[in-house]
Motif scaffolding. Structure first.
Motif, PDB file in Angstrom:
ATOM      1  N   UNK A 213      20.312  38.317  61.520  1.00  0.00           N
ATOM      2  CA  UNK A 213      21.352  37.557  62.221  1.00  0.00           C
ATOM      3  C   UNK A 213      20.812  36.714  63.367  1.00  0.00           C
ATOM      4  N   UNK A 214      19.750  37.185  64.038  1.00  0.00           N
ATOM      5  CA  UNK A 214      19.158  36.411  65.136  1.00  0.00           C
ATOM      6  C   UNK A 214      18.569  35.104  64.626  1.00  0.00           C
ATOM      7  N   UNK A 215      17.807  35.167  63.552  1.00  0.00           N
ATOM      8  CA  UNK A 215      17.205  33.968  62.970  1.00  0.00           C
ATOM      9  C   UNK A 215      18.277  33.049  62.395  1.00  0.00           C
ATOM     10  N   UNK A 216      19.263  33.643  61.729  1.00  0.00           N
ATOM     11  CA  UNK A 216      20.345  32.847  61.134  1.00  0.00           C
ATOM     12  C   UNK A 216      21.075  32.017  62.185  1.00  0.00           C
ATOM     13  N   UNK A 217      21.434  32.642  63.292  1.00  0.00           N
ATOM     14  CA  UNK A 217      22.190  31.919  64.313  1.00  0.00           C
ATOM     15  C   UNK A 217      21.287  31.000  65.135  1.00  0.00           C
ATOM     16  N   UNK A 230      31.631  33.110  66.066  1.00  0.00           N
ATOM     17  CA  UNK A 230      30.216  33.346  65.779  1.00  0.00           C
ATOM     18  C   UNK A 230      29.742  34.680  66.350  1.00  0.00           C
ATOM     19  N   UNK A 231      30.239  35.055  67.521  1.00  0.00           N
ATOM     20  CA  UNK A 231      29.841  36.333  68.125  1.00  0.00           C
ATOM     21  C   UNK A 231      30.247  37.496  67.224  1.00  0.00           C
ATOM     22  N   UNK A 232      31.476  37.443  66.718  1.00  0.00           N
ATOM     23  CA  UNK A 232      31.968  38.500  65.824  1.00  0.00           C
ATOM     24  C   UNK A 232      31.182  38.523  64.523  1.00  0.00           C
ATOM     25  N   UNK A 233      30.913  37.346  63.979  1.00  0.00           N
ATOM     26  CA  UNK A 233      30.163  37.264  62.718  1.00  0.00           C
ATOM     27  C   UNK A 233      28.760  37.843  62.893  1.00  0.00           C
ATOM     28  N   UNK A 234      28.130  37.544  64.019  1.00  0.00           N
ATOM     29  CA  UNK A 234      26.801  38.101  64.298  1.00  0.00           C
ATOM     30  C   UNK A 234      26.831  39.622  64.213  1.00  0.00           C
ATOM     31  N   UNK A 235      27.811  40.218  64.870  1.00  0.00           N
ATOM     32  CA  UNK A 235      27.871  41.673  64.907  1.00  0.00           C
ATOM     33  C   UNK A 235      28.255  42.271  63.565  1.00  0.00           C
ATOM     34  N   UNK A 236      29.090  41.596  62.820  1.00  0.00           N
ATOM     35  CA  UNK A 236      29.431  42.079  61.475  1.00  0.00           C
ATOM     36  C   UNK A 236      28.180  42.119  60.604  1.00  0.00           C
ATOM     37  N   UNK A 237      27.379  41.047  60.652  1.00  0.00           N
ATOM     38  CA  UNK A 237      26.139  40.997  59.864  1.00  0.00           C
ATOM     39  C   UNK A 237      25.178  42.100  60.302  1.00  0.00           C
ATOM     40  N   UNK A 238      25.015  42.263  61.619  1.00  0.00           N
ATOM     41  CA  UNK A 238      24.080  43.268  62.136  1.00  0.00           C
ATOM     42  C   UNK A 238      24.498  44.682  61.731  1.00  0.00           C
TER      43      UNK A 238
END
Length: 258
Positions: A213-217, A230-238
């Protein structure tokens, strides 16, 4: 497995991340610094080139476009009726001694340098900085400011380097906070999926789990793509990646689902 191989595997392989759980904390901390160094390079290049470009344009328009002015008692004074806004190759140079523009409105111009009524503002690569004239505590006229800006050019690479360094340190610090938060979530999830894991195991796994998720964003930010939530999506992926990692950790004998 070296650190580059770990990085590549962590982008797509929960099974490999699961194998990292016995790794020493020191090596994992080094990996986090390496990860953040990689994702900081592209925005650092954009920021550095943006600052250099805007500096050159600001110096030119300060000399040739802006009227005579003084900065006294923390306020910019000039004899004009409306703001001067100059667009130069997608970058904006703004002169507004009458207070018609607020500092937060400068963000709308993307890359910009602005002399406002009570502060100087700079925007480049998503970085927004504003400094009040009052903080300088000096009275200065246009010729003196032109000389100051010209002298500033000599140490501009140093300023850019320090700014990038502070951004790297700050974002790395925030990543460690995020890893800590994810490891706490993992502590809850592991009670059912991988109860044999210690907190140290969970922290190490979480550090590698955030790679994708870090590289993706980071790529999304480089491409300047706006994604809602985007913040929520990051955490869902992680969290999903962490859950998949748990699926590749063998449960101890006798462990059953409730």
């Amino acid at each position: 497995m070296n650190i580059i191989q770990q990085f590549i595997k962590s982008l797509y392989s929960p099974e490999t991340i699961a194998k990292f759980r016995m790794q020493k904390i020191g090596k994992t901390i080094l990996y986090v610094f390496f990860l953040m160094f990689l994702v900081t390079i592209p925005p650092a290049i954009v920021l550095g080139s943006g600052i250099s470009s805007i500096y050159d344009k600001a110096e030119t328009h300060l000399v040739n476009t802006f009227p005579d002015f003084t900065i006294e008692n923390g306020v910019l004074h000039a004899d004009i009726d409306e703001p001067i806004i100059v667009e130069d190759d997608g970058e904006y140079i703004i002169f507004d001694p009458n207070g018609e523009l607020r500092i937060d409105e400068i963000n709308d111009y993307g890359n910009a340098f602005a002399l406002l009524e009570r502060e100087v503002a700079f925007v480049s690569g998503g970085i927004h900085e504003g400094i009040s004239y009052q903080d300088f505590g000096i009275t200065i006229a246009k010729p003196e400011l032109v000389e100051l800006v010209e002298n500033l050019g000599g140490i501009l690479p140093l300023i850019i380097g320090l700014l990038i360094f502070f951004i790297y340190v700050f974002t790395t610090g925030m990543k460690f906070v995020g890893i800590f938060a994810l490891s706490l979530i993992g502590l809850f999830l592991s009670k059912r999926n991988a109860p044999q894991l210690s907190y140290k195991n969970l922290w190490v796994i979480s550090a590698y789990t955030v790679t994708m998720p870090t590289v993706l964003f980071a790529i999304i930010d480089i491409l300047q793509i706006s994604i809602p939530f985007s913040f929520t999506i990051y955490w869902v992926i992680a969290i999903m990646m962490l859950y998949f990692v748990f699926g590749h950790i063998n449960k101890p004998r006798g462990a059953t689902h409730e």
